[in-house]
Write a protein that holds these residues in place. Structure first.
Motif, PDB file in Angstrom:
ATOM      1  N   SER A 263     -14.154 -15.418 -36.565  1.00  0.00           N
ATOM      2  CA  SER A 263     -13.123 -14.431 -36.867  1.00  0.00           C
ATOM      3  C   SER A 263     -13.255 -13.251 -35.924  1.00  0.00           C
ATOM      4  CB  SER A 263     -13.273 -13.926 -38.304  1.00  0.00           C
ATOM      5  OG  SER A 263     -12.529 -14.714 -39.155  1.00  0.00           O
ATOM      6  N   GLY A 264     -12.148 -12.799 -35.380  1.00  0.00           N
ATOM      7  CA  GLY A 264     -12.173 -11.639 -34.504  1.00  0.00           C
ATOM      8  C   GLY A 264     -12.516 -11.959 -33.067  1.00  0.00           C
ATOM      9  N   SER A 265     -12.657 -13.258 -32.736  1.00  0.00           N
ATOM     10  CA  SER A 265     -13.021 -13.603 -31.367  1.00  0.00           C
ATOM     11  C   SER A 265     -11.812 -13.549 -30.424  1.00  0.00           C
ATOM     12  CB  SER A 265     -13.659 -14.995 -31.330  1.00  0.00           C
ATOM     13  OG  SER A 265     -12.791 -15.944 -31.917  1.00  0.00           O
ATOM     14  N   GLY A 266     -10.624 -13.448 -30.974  1.00  0.00           N
ATOM     15  CA  GLY A 266      -9.430 -13.318 -30.127  1.00  0.00           C
ATOM     16  C   GLY A 266      -8.535 -14.547 -30.117  1.00  0.00           C
ATOM     17  N   LYS A 267      -8.712 -15.450 -31.058  1.00  0.00           N
ATOM     18  CA  LYS A 267      -7.902 -16.677 -31.091  1.00  0.00           C
ATOM     19  C   LYS A 267      -6.423 -16.386 -31.309  1.00  0.00           C
ATOM     20  CE  LYS A 267     -10.067 -18.350 -34.698  1.00  0.00           C
ATOM     21  NZ  LYS A 267     -10.987 -17.276 -35.066  1.00  0.00           N
ATOM     22  N   SER A 268      -6.159 -15.552 -32.328  1.00  0.00           N
ATOM     23  CA  SER A 268      -4.745 -15.258 -32.609  1.00  0.00           C
ATOM     24  C   SER A 268      -4.107 -14.507 -31.451  1.00  0.00           C
ATOM     25  CB  SER A 268      -4.618 -14.419 -33.884  1.00  0.00           C
ATOM     26  OG  SER A 268      -5.064 -15.144 -34.993  1.00  0.00           O
ATOM     27  N   VAL A 269      -4.859 -13.596 -30.851  1.00  0.00           N
ATOM     28  CA  VAL A 269      -4.315 -12.844 -29.723  1.00  0.00           C
ATOM     29  C   VAL A 269      -4.000 -13.797 -28.572  1.00  0.00           C
ATOM     30  CG1 VAL A 269      -4.818 -11.082 -27.998  1.00  0.00           C
ATOM     31  CG2 VAL A 269      -5.441 -10.687 -30.382  1.00  0.00           C
ATOM     32  N   LEU A 270      -4.868 -14.769 -28.339  1.00  0.00           N
ATOM     33  CA  LEU A 270      -4.613 -15.756 -27.290  1.00  0.00           C
ATOM     34  C   LEU A 270      -3.316 -16.522 -27.567  1.00  0.00           C
ATOM     35  CD1 LEU A 270      -5.299 -17.450 -24.818  1.00  0.00           C
ATOM     36  CD2 LEU A 270      -6.884 -18.791 -26.205  1.00  0.00           C
TER      37      LEU A 270
ATOM     38  N   ARG B 263      -5.822  -6.516 -23.153  1.00  0.00           N
ATOM     39  CA  ARG B 263      -6.478  -5.301 -23.634  1.00  0.00           C
ATOM     40  C   ARG B 263      -5.613  -4.651 -24.698  1.00  0.00           C
ATOM     41  NH1 ARG B 263      -7.441  -4.035 -18.398  1.00  0.00           N
ATOM     42  NH2 ARG B 263      -5.493  -2.885 -18.283  1.00  0.00           N
ATOM     43  N   PHE B 264      -6.256  -4.028 -25.694  1.00  0.00           N
ATOM     44  CA  PHE B 264      -5.542  -3.111 -26.585  1.00  0.00           C
ATOM     45  C   PHE B 264      -6.176  -1.756 -26.388  1.00  0.00           C
ATOM     46  CE2 PHE B 264      -4.743  -7.074 -29.023  1.00  0.00           C
ATOM     47  CZ  PHE B 264      -3.359  -7.006 -29.033  1.00  0.00           C
ATOM     48  N   GLY B 265      -5.479  -0.836 -25.737  1.00  0.00           N
ATOM     49  CA  GLY B 265      -6.079   0.460 -25.435  1.00  0.00           C
ATOM     50  C   GLY B 265      -7.279   0.249 -24.546  1.00  0.00           C
TER      51      GLY B 265
ATOM     52  N   GLN C  81     -11.130  -4.590 -24.512  1.00  0.00           N
ATOM     53  CA  GLN C  81     -10.770  -5.842 -23.855  1.00  0.00           C
ATOM     54  C   GLN C  81     -10.924  -6.948 -24.892  1.00  0.00           C
ATOM     55  OE1 GLN C  81     -10.113  -5.718 -20.373  1.00  0.00           O
ATOM     56  NE2 GLN C  81      -9.418  -7.832 -20.401  1.00  0.00           N
ATOM     57  N   VAL C  82      -9.825  -7.531 -25.316  1.00  0.00           N
ATOM     58  CA  VAL C  82      -9.905  -8.570 -26.347  1.00  0.00           C
ATOM     59  C   VAL C  82     -10.082  -9.951 -25.717  1.00  0.00           C
ATOM     60  CG1 VAL C  82      -8.690  -9.668 -28.262  1.00  0.00           C
ATOM     61  CG2 VAL C  82      -8.599  -7.211 -28.007  1.00  0.00           C
ATOM     62  N   LEU C  83      -9.371 -10.212 -24.614  1.00  0.00           N
ATOM     63  CA  LEU C  83      -9.507 -11.501 -23.932  1.00  0.00           C
ATOM     64  C   LEU C  83      -9.778 -11.249 -22.456  1.00  0.00           C
ATOM     65  CD1 LEU C  83      -6.417 -13.459 -25.314  1.00  0.00           C
ATOM     66  CD2 LEU C  83      -8.790 -13.779 -25.999  1.00  0.00           C
TER      67      LEU C  83
HETATM   68  N1  LIG Z   1      -2.176  -5.570 -32.286  1.00  0.00           N
HETATM   69  C1  LIG Z   1      -3.465  -5.268 -32.091  1.00  0.00           C
HETATM   70  N2  LIG Z   1      -3.842  -4.029 -31.717  1.00  0.00           N
HETATM   71  C2  LIG Z   1      -5.121  -3.735 -31.511  1.00  0.00           C
HETATM   72  N3  LIG Z   1      -6.140  -4.600 -31.650  1.00  0.00           N
HETATM   73  C3  LIG Z   1      -5.846  -5.847 -32.033  1.00  0.00           C
HETATM   74  C4  LIG Z   1      -4.491  -6.253 -32.273  1.00  0.00           C
HETATM   75  N4  LIG Z   1      -4.490  -7.554 -32.633  1.00  0.00           N
HETATM   76  C5  LIG Z   1      -5.791  -7.946 -32.615  1.00  0.00           C
HETATM   77  N5  LIG Z   1      -6.600  -6.932 -32.256  1.00  0.00           N
HETATM   78  C6  LIG Z   1      -8.056  -7.021 -32.116  1.00  0.00           C
HETATM   79  O1  LIG Z   1      -8.362  -8.122 -31.305  1.00  0.00           O
HETATM   80  C7  LIG Z   1      -9.507  -8.808 -31.786  1.00  0.00           C
HETATM   81  C8  LIG Z   1      -9.214 -10.274 -31.948  1.00  0.00           C
HETATM   82  O2  LIG Z   1      -8.309 -10.450 -33.021  1.00  0.00           O
HETATM   83  P1  LIG Z   1      -7.736 -11.867 -33.441  1.00  0.00           P
HETATM   84  O3  LIG Z   1      -7.255 -12.582 -32.239  1.00  0.00           O
HETATM   85  O4  LIG Z   1      -6.768 -11.624 -34.534  1.00  0.00           O
HETATM   86  O5  LIG Z   1      -9.005 -12.609 -34.028  1.00  0.00           O
HETATM   87  P2  LIG Z   1      -9.081 -14.084 -34.608  1.00  0.00           P
HETATM   88  O6  LIG Z   1      -9.902 -14.845 -33.628  1.00  0.00           O
HETATM   89  O7  LIG Z   1      -9.786 -13.966 -35.918  1.00  0.00           O
HETATM   90  O8  LIG Z   1      -7.704 -14.609 -34.753  1.00  0.00           O
HETATM   91  C9  LIG Z   1      -9.915  -8.121 -33.057  1.00  0.00           C
HETATM   92  O9  LIG Z   1     -11.023  -7.322 -32.796  1.00  0.00           O
HETATM   93  C10 LIG Z   1      -8.717  -7.288 -33.440  1.00  0.00           C
HETATM   94  O10 LIG Z   1      -9.125  -6.114 -34.055  1.00  0.00           O
END
Ligand SMILES: Nc1ncnc2c1ncn2[C@@H]1O[C@H](COP(=O)(O)OP(=O)(O)O)[C@@H](O)[C@H]1O
Ligand SMILES: [Mg+2]
Lengths: 252, 301
Positions: free
Chosen positions: A36-43, A10-12, A15-17
């Motif tokens: 894009s924005g599905s949460g791949k980089s965050v994962l 979660r960010f705040g 829920q991202v993942l």
């Molecule tokens: N450090 C962060 N703080 C808050 N929200 C974030 C942060 N990093 C990513 N997000 C949010 O998480 C979601 C997924 O981002 P990301 O994993 O970068 O997408 P992608 O699949 O394109 O790599 C996006 O909606 C982004 O705004």
């Protein structure tokens, strides 16, 4: 081998993942795909410990990454190589210094040996006689290749690549994809590649994970990808006309 | 040259010693709680209560700043690399500021002398007092404080922009991935460099300020050379120089850490790097003014 169990981030309040389970095999190119924005980089960042997940665990060879102590975690980290979306080379260091950086920081070898090792890595990505150039003087494709050289300098067991071919022309993109595949086989790394490029999925993807709205939507291999009945996955895979023609040619 | 290098070595030792025994970790638990509250402040109704939200926000930043400092003073991976970076930073942040410091000091000293003369132009006041007053304002306030404010603009914005762009270009993530303590690697050398080199800049500024005053005073006929020199020798207290250098070291710490904090926690893209850089200058300046008052009360009264 890397195992992800019930991972949630979660960010705040967003829920991202949520509830991601996956196993990434050694010696294989594992791909995480999704819009894009599905949460791949965050994962990926949760897996390497740049983000701390609220739920779930990440296990490296069965050892939970977030539960081990600082020193042990540092040891695991030194076995992780990562190529970032924008290469993330250090602007103030030249090509050779960039590749030598992890060696100088952690390696215990004499300086010429470090240089030899760095040159070896650079040769592997086919960058020669560019030692003294700075990142700003390189093309995007060359920056990525130097980024790969830096990522493999410490002979990692785990290699993460975040959109290795975004922003590159199709030919250069294939060079990078092939490089990642060859390195994975030669060094027997557990490789995780994030991409939204179907070309690279068809080129190198062995085990594919489709992320949609922060959840694992589908998992399987390249062939199954084209014949899945999953609607969101099909929309993603066949978004481009090229892939639609491929499907038609196969009689789908 | 020998004492010069010894000075650096001793300071470095002191710095590392202080780092090893830093007590910052004691406040850690409180900060955790504060950070947690602050992170939850969105949607908690705190926005409807501006003073509360502002207070939480200030406490949040102070807590996060303290946490960053703790990382900065963690044990360096490779002392030799840190030391080499410190020398580079001394050149970049210190030596390259010499020009502006020299120019500013000479001109300000000149103006102070002429203004002092016009302010106290009375037959009851002896001529040498102008030299005395010039020396006192240059040493006590002008060189340490005004020069530090200028350096906050030059060096602070540089630090915040450099670290901020490293953050948005994922270079800090790259360091963290390798297992490098990114805060320590990026910030400690800058901190060591400014703490070592700013006192020299300020001493040079003192000298040039007084020299500029002498030049302007004699050249414009405001005061004779002998009177001026008598003035700057009258009632000289070495402690005033110590006081000024203590202030300078504190200001160097403020400029470097506040600016590095702004850069390190940049989120977004190039626009945000610009915002961080502006904030670095504004917040360092405010912190310098506050610290100046506190230190002056503590040391001079
Ligand atoms: N450090 C962060 N703080 C808050 N929200 C974030 C942060 N990093 C990513 N997000 C949010 O998480 C979601 C997924 O981002 P990301 O994993 O970068 O997408 P992608 O699949 O394109 O790599 C996006 O909606 C982004 O705004
Ligand atoms: Mg991404």
């Amino acid at each position: 081998m890397i195992t992800v169990e019930g991972l949630g981030k979660r960010f705040g309040d967003t829920q991202v993942l949520s509830g991601i389970d996956a196993v990434f095999q050694k010696g294989k190119v594992n791909q995480i795909i999704g819009r894009s924005g599905s949460g791949k980089s965050v994962l990926a960042k949760c897996m390497v410990g740049l983000h701390k997940p609220e739920e779930g665990r990440v296990l490296y060879e069965g050892r939970s990454f977030h539960e081990i102590d600082f020193d042990e975690r540092r040891q695991v980290r030194q076995r992780i190589g990562m190529l970032f979306q924008g290469s993330a080379l250090f602007d103030s260091l030249n090509v050779l210094e960039n590749v030598m950086f992890p060696l100088r920081m952690f390696g215990a070898m004499p300086k010429d040996e470090m240089q030899d090792r760095a040159h070896e890595c650079l040769k592997r990505v086919r960058i020669v006689d560019k030692d003294l150039l700075f990142p700003a003087e390189l093309s995007g494709g060359m920056q990525k290749r130097v980024g790969i050289a830096r990522a493999i300098a410490m002979e990692p067991q785990y290699l993460f690549c975040d959109e290795p071919n975004s922003g590159l022309d199709p030919q250069t993109a294939i060079v990078i994809d092939d490089l990642i595949k060859v390195i994975t086989e030669e060094l027997q790394t557990t490789t995780v590649v994030i991409t939204h490029d179907m070309n690279s999925v068809m080129e190198t993807g062995e085990h594919i994970l489709f992320i949609h709205q922060g959840r694992k939507w589908w998992e399987g291999d390249r062939d199954a990808l084209l014949h899945s009945g999953n609607q969101e996955l099909n929309e993603f895979v066949f978004a481009g006309s090229l892939m639609r023609q491929v499907k038609k040619a196969m009689g789908g | 040259m020998q004492p010069f290098f010894r000075y650096f070595r001793d300071l470095r030792g002191l710095l590392l010693h202080a780092a090893a025994r830093s007590k910052i970790s004691e406040t850690r638990r409180i900060e955790r709680v504060v950070v947690r509250i602050a992170l939850r402040r969105q949607g908690s109704g705190a926005e409807a209560w501006p003073t509360f939200a502002a207070t939480v926000s200030i406490v949040f930043h102070i807590g996060r700043y303290a946490l960053l400092l703790r990382e900065v003073f963690a044990r360096p991976e490779r002392l030799s690399i840190y030391w080499r970076r410190t020398v580079e930073e001394m050149d970049l942040l210190g030596v390259q500021s010499l020009g502006i410091v020299a120019l500013l000091s000479a001109f300000m000293g000149a103006v102070i002398t002429i203004q002092t003369k016009t302010n106290i132009d009375s037959p009851l006041i002896q001529a040498w007092v102008v030299g005395f007053a010039t020396r006192q304002s240059v040493i006590l306030e002008f060189s340490p404080t005004v020069i530090s404010l200028i350096l906050a603009g030059k060096v602070g914005s540089n630090i915040a922009a450099e670290i901020g762009s490293m953050r948005v270009k994922e270079q800090i993530d790259a360091l963290d991935i390798m297992g490098v303590n990114s805060a320590g690697y990026l910030i400690l050398p800058k901190l060591a460099a400014t703490i070592m080199i700013f006192p020299f800049l300020v001493m040079i500024s003192m000298f040039l300020g007084i020299f500029g005053g002498w030049m302007a005073g004699v050249q414009s006929g405001v005061i004779s050379s002998d009177d001026f020199i008598m003035g700057i020798q009258t009632g000289f207290k070495p402690f005033h120089v110590t006081y000024a250098l203590v202030k300078t070291v504190v200001f160097a710490f403020i400029i470097t850490t506040v600016s590095a904090y702004q850069g390190y926690h940049t989120r977004g893209g190039t626009r945000e790097v610009g915002i961080s850089s502006t904030r670095a200058v504004v917040y360092s300046n405010v912190a310098i003014l506050l610290a100046n008052l506190v230190l002056t009360r503590a040391l001079l009264l």
